[in-house]
Design a protein around this motif. Structure first.
Motif, PDB file in Angstrom:
ATOM      1  N   LEU A 199       9.109  25.571  41.843  1.00 53.33           N
ATOM      2  CA  LEU A 199       9.343  24.514  40.870  1.00 53.33           C
ATOM      3  C   LEU A 199      10.652  23.823  41.244  1.00 53.33           C
ATOM      4  O   LEU A 199      11.708  24.443  41.225  1.00 53.33           O
ATOM      5  N   PRO A 200      10.570  22.522  41.611  1.00 52.86           N
ATOM      6  CA  PRO A 200      11.763  21.868  42.182  1.00 52.86           C
ATOM      7  C   PRO A 200      12.928  21.765  41.207  1.00 52.86           C
ATOM      8  O   PRO A 200      14.053  21.561  41.637  1.00 52.86           O
ATOM      9  N   TRP A 201      12.641  21.865  39.887  1.00 56.21           N
ATOM     10  CA  TRP A 201      13.724  21.718  38.911  1.00 56.21           C
ATOM     11  C   TRP A 201      14.335  23.065  38.528  1.00 56.21           C
ATOM     12  O   TRP A 201      15.125  23.133  37.607  1.00 56.21           O
ATOM     13  N   ARG A 202      13.917  24.127  39.200  1.00 54.17           N
ATOM     14  CA  ARG A 202      14.504  25.431  38.894  1.00 54.17           C
ATOM     15  C   ARG A 202      15.267  25.948  40.101  1.00 54.17           C
ATOM     16  O   ARG A 202      14.810  25.821  41.238  1.00 54.17           O
ATOM     17  N   HIS A 219      15.315  22.094  47.091  1.00 49.19           N
ATOM     18  CA  HIS A 219      15.546  21.104  48.158  1.00 49.19           C
ATOM     19  C   HIS A 219      16.820  21.399  48.950  1.00 49.19           C
ATOM     20  O   HIS A 219      17.031  20.801  49.995  1.00 49.19           O
ATOM     21  N   TYR A 225      19.057  24.687  44.339  1.00 49.04           N
ATOM     22  CA  TYR A 225      17.732  24.154  44.041  1.00 49.04           C
ATOM     23  C   TYR A 225      16.886  24.182  45.321  1.00 49.04           C
ATOM     24  O   TYR A 225      17.430  24.156  46.428  1.00 49.04           O
TER      25      TYR A 225
END
Lengths: 263, 270, 272
Positions: free
Chosen positions: A101-104, A146, A144
């Protein structure tokens, strides 16, 4: 003792769309079983329906024929709306894409499963921290996705599944997209983690070396419509050193035999 | 290791040059404006100096801020009333594609409709007070944010949902932990467009008919041939828009820390 | 709560016949409900607030027959097209000029972003002082509104041209003229339509608002004139004309775009 997971005469074809004929059979008459604590690898050429097979077992897709038994009980369904992905957390699935999950952050991704399962407590947090240490992600907890390298993302995806301890873990070429050196390291990490708990693992790959290095037993898939073309027990004793797997006695002979079966 | 946050000397130099360029452009604009004032006379084009003085005076007396406050409350209330259902509707209807399909032609029509042309209708219905302005802002904001959110929900990566379900997430968890965070960038993109437009809509409705607000100040200034008053009110409205954009930028930066940094808007691409 | 898989696959799946009927039936029902609500509103709130649908239709018919509808629409379109054309020319040329100098682009960026935030309509009363009540003040407002939309879209378009495609074409020896026609033009075409689709309806809408503030003719004049004499039926009829006009323009532009960009997957663009 009955096997933990049993696949019986499984078949799959994709349904008709826009008036087109249904697709030819992707999988047909495919049967095998997995014992508890076994590390099973499945080798097949690309396009052999390996991902489809795992999707059906993980219930993100339906089977068109045949049956799947989990702990002796049938869990098969033909109705897409009745699918239960992960069948009540008994099947973990590490996919080819890491699907983090990119926001975690790293730690929040690892804790996600525990969070949604309502199992987040001090013990499970400590376990997550231990796994993060074990795969060398300590210090990257607040990063994160990324901001992580491909290998680090794979490790995060791997321990995200290990942390909630599902009885069976499916792995779909999880290390296919990383460079050779990182892949060897990831394989070694995986084996080390597996030795700690001896989970039941079904690991799909197109890489014969990987199948031998990791598995107790290797199945070979035929071209479409796929079925089991051959079965090989890996004679190499554990613990194995993945880096020098080529040099170990038994490797070369097994490799040759499997290669002959993979068309 | 080199500290990555401290810009290297050439970068710093080029940044200083850019700042100087910005000042230069500003100076040119003020110079052209002064030239226009000198040429046409202060009656037609108020001077930058007079505008600055009046701006400070009316801010100090509280009059300008009071009118700006009316406009701002209309825009804020309208954004809230229009924006909240516009975000919730696509999220709630995610599992009901048939309902979305039924609504679609009506939403497309509302999205394409010239909402500002409805202003007289809203004045007929709600009078010349705050309500008619809020109503106009609501219609302007709602459709933009609805489609922005819908796009976000539609672009949702199905594999993330599946992964979450395999990990044991219930439908509620999926909605809260996957769908909502995944849609937030789109929701922001919607508000980024909708909010300045909403402020403009409030001002326009005040221009047509009002007894307070920045639009009223503009209309009043023009009626008294007071170009300074007109310019001050327009400047204040522009500052409201800029303030709203800055607040949204700051919120976005905070909420979207997890995203890789993207290029600025007018980047040259060279 | 049941755990049915929540993929978007069920959205993408082809609609079955029964599903199609459900959707069309639902749309018809919703449209009827809206008209019924309108009628109900007219009955309960009175004709001063809600013009009954029938009366509105009769008014529209009368306006169509006596020719006022057409002359108002033409008056509005005249200003909209002129403003759109002027803004279009500047909005396309300026980004191409700015593109040559990254420094100039950076220098004007804050000025562009700041002036973009000016509520352009608020300048109308001042422009009326200048130009009187003719077409001129509206034309300036429409031009300013449209200019920024075209400018930003074109800028994004130029930036979106894939530099690798251009250098690839140079490597295989394509002439600069050929590159301009083959790569830059086809890459810009989608942005051109995006700009057109957003900007032209906006130009019409801006003209109508301009007509609220100053005018002797046009659709906006008709709506605002009717409001000032409490002719609610006139307001309703005028709003219906404005709505139909813009939606018709949208439909035509969509049709043209679909035809010109047959090779592209369809997407709904964001409004600028």
């Amino acid at each position: 003792m009955s096997p933990l997971l049993e696949i019986k005469k499984l078949g799959k074809r994709f349904p008709a769309r826009h008036g087109r004929e249904p697709s030819p059979w992707v999988l047909q008459d495919l049967s095998f079983s997995v014992a508890e604590g076994e590390f099973l690898t499945i080798v097949g050429p690309s396009g052999a329906g390996k991902s489809t097979l795992l999707n059906i077992i993980a219930q993100t897709d339906t089977a068109s024929a045949g049956e799947i038994l989990l702990g002796g009980a049938s869990v098969t369904t033909r109705d897409p709306r009745a699918l239960k992905p992960g069948i009540e957390r008994r099947i973990g699935y590490v996919t080819q894409d890491d699907n983090l999950l990119p926001w975690r952050s790293t730690i929040d991704n690892v804790l996600f499963a525990l969070e949604v399962q309502g199992k987040l407590d001090d013990a499970s947090r400590a376990r997550a921290e231990k796994l993060i240490q074990a795969v060398g992600l300590a210090g990257f907890e607040t990063y994160y996705p990324h901001e992580l390298s491909g290998g680090m993302r794979k490790r995060t995806a791997l321990i995200r599944t290990l942390v909630y301890d599902p009885p069976i873990i499916l792995m779909d070429e999880p290390f296919a997209a990383v460079d050779a050196q990182t892949r060897t390291q990831l394989q070694a990490d995986l084996l080390r983690l597996w030795e700690m708990g001896r989970k039941t693992i079904v690991f799909v790959t197109h890489d014969i070396t990987e199948a031998i290095a990791l598995g107790d037993r290797a199945l070979v898939l035929s071209k479409q419509p796929s079925r089991i073309a051959a079965e090989h027990t890996i004679p190499i004793p554990r613990p194995r050193n993945v880096k020098d797997i080529f040099a170990l006695p038994g490797f070369a002979a097994t490799y040759e035999k499997i290669r002959a079966d993979v068309q | 290791m080199i500290d990555a946050t401290a810009p290297s000397p050439p970068v710093r130099a080029s940044r200083r040059r850019t700042h100087l360029d910005h000042l230069l452009v500003f100076a040119i604009i003020i110079a052209l404006w002064s030239l226009a004032t000198w040429h046409f006379g202060t009656y037609w084009v108020s001077s930058p100096w007079a505008v600055a003085i009046r701006f400070v005076e009316t801010v100090a007396s509280g009059e300008l801020l009071r009118h700006a406050g009316y406009t701002l409350s209309e825009a804020a209330l309208g954004t809230l009333i229009g924006g909240v259902p516009a975000v919730l509707l696509p999220l709630l209807l995610r599992r009901h594609p048939v309902v979305v399909a039924i609504l679609d032609p009506f939403m497309v029509g509302g999205y394409g409709a010239p909402k500002l042309a409805f202003a007289p209708l809203f004045i007929v219905w709600f009078g010349i007070g705050m309500e008619s302005k809020v109503a106009l802002v609501v219609t302007v904001v709602f459709f933009i944010v609805y489609f922005a959110t819908l796009n976000g929900v539609r672009a949702l990566d199905a594999r993330l949902v599946q992964t979450a379900q395999i990990l044991g997430a219930s439908e509620r968890h999926v909605a809260r932990s996957i769908v909502l965070p995944a849609a937030i960038p789109s929701i922001f993109a919607g508000f980024r467009i909708a909010v300045p437009y909403g402020i403009a809509a409030a001002v326009i409705a005040e221009l047509i008919s009002a007894n307070r607000g920045l639009g009223y100040l503009v209309q009043n200034g023009a009626m008294n041939f007071d170009t300074t008053g007109v310019f001050v009110a327009v400047l204040m409205a522009t500052l409201l828009v800029q303030a709203a954009i800055s607040i949204m930028n700051a919120m976005e930066k905070r909420l979207l820390r997890w995203r890789p940094p993207s290029e600025p808007w007018l980047e040259t691409g060279t | 709560m049941t755990d049915v898989p929540a993929t978007m696959a069920d959205v993408a799946s082809p609609p079955t016949a029964s599903r199609k009927w459900l959707i069309h039936g639902g749309r018809a029902a919703l449209a009827l409900a809206l008209i019924a609500g309108w009628e109900y509103g007219a009955r309960t709130l009175g004709p001063l607030f809600f013009a009954p649908p029938i009366e509105t239709a009769q008014r529209l018919w009368a306006l169509a027959v006596n020719g006022q509808m057409l002359s108002d629409i033409m008056a509005t379109l005249r200003v909209a097209v002129a403003g759109f054309a002027i803004a279009g020319i500047f909005g396309v040329i300026l980004p191409f000029l700015l593109r040559r100098s990254p420094r100039a682009t950076e220098a004007v960026e804050p000025a562009v972003l700041f002036t973009m935030g000016i509520p352009k309509y608020a300048l109308a009363p001042w422009l009326i002082l200048w130009f009187g009540i003719g077409d001129m003040p509206k034309l300036v407002v429409v031009t300013l509104v449209v200019f920024y939309i075209v400018f930003i879209t074109t800028f994004a378009g130029i930036r979106g041209v894939d530099r690798r495609l251009i250098s690839m074409a140079r490597v295989i020896g394509a002439s600069e003229r050929r590159i301009a026609r083959e790569i830059i033009w086809t890459s810009l075409l989608p942005f051109f339509f995006t700009g057109l689709k957003i900007a032209f309806p906006r130009a019409v809408s801006a003209t109508i608002v301009g007509e609220f503030l100053v005018s002797t003719q046009g659709v906006g004049r008709y709506i605002e004139g009717a409001r000032q004499v409490s002719d609610t039926t006139g307001v309703f009829a005028g709003v219906v004309i404005a709505l139909a006009l813009v939606l018709a323009i949208n439909a035509v532009l969509n049709g043209i775009e679909r035809w010109a960009l047959r090779w592209q997957p369809v997407e709904r663009e964001m409004e600028l």
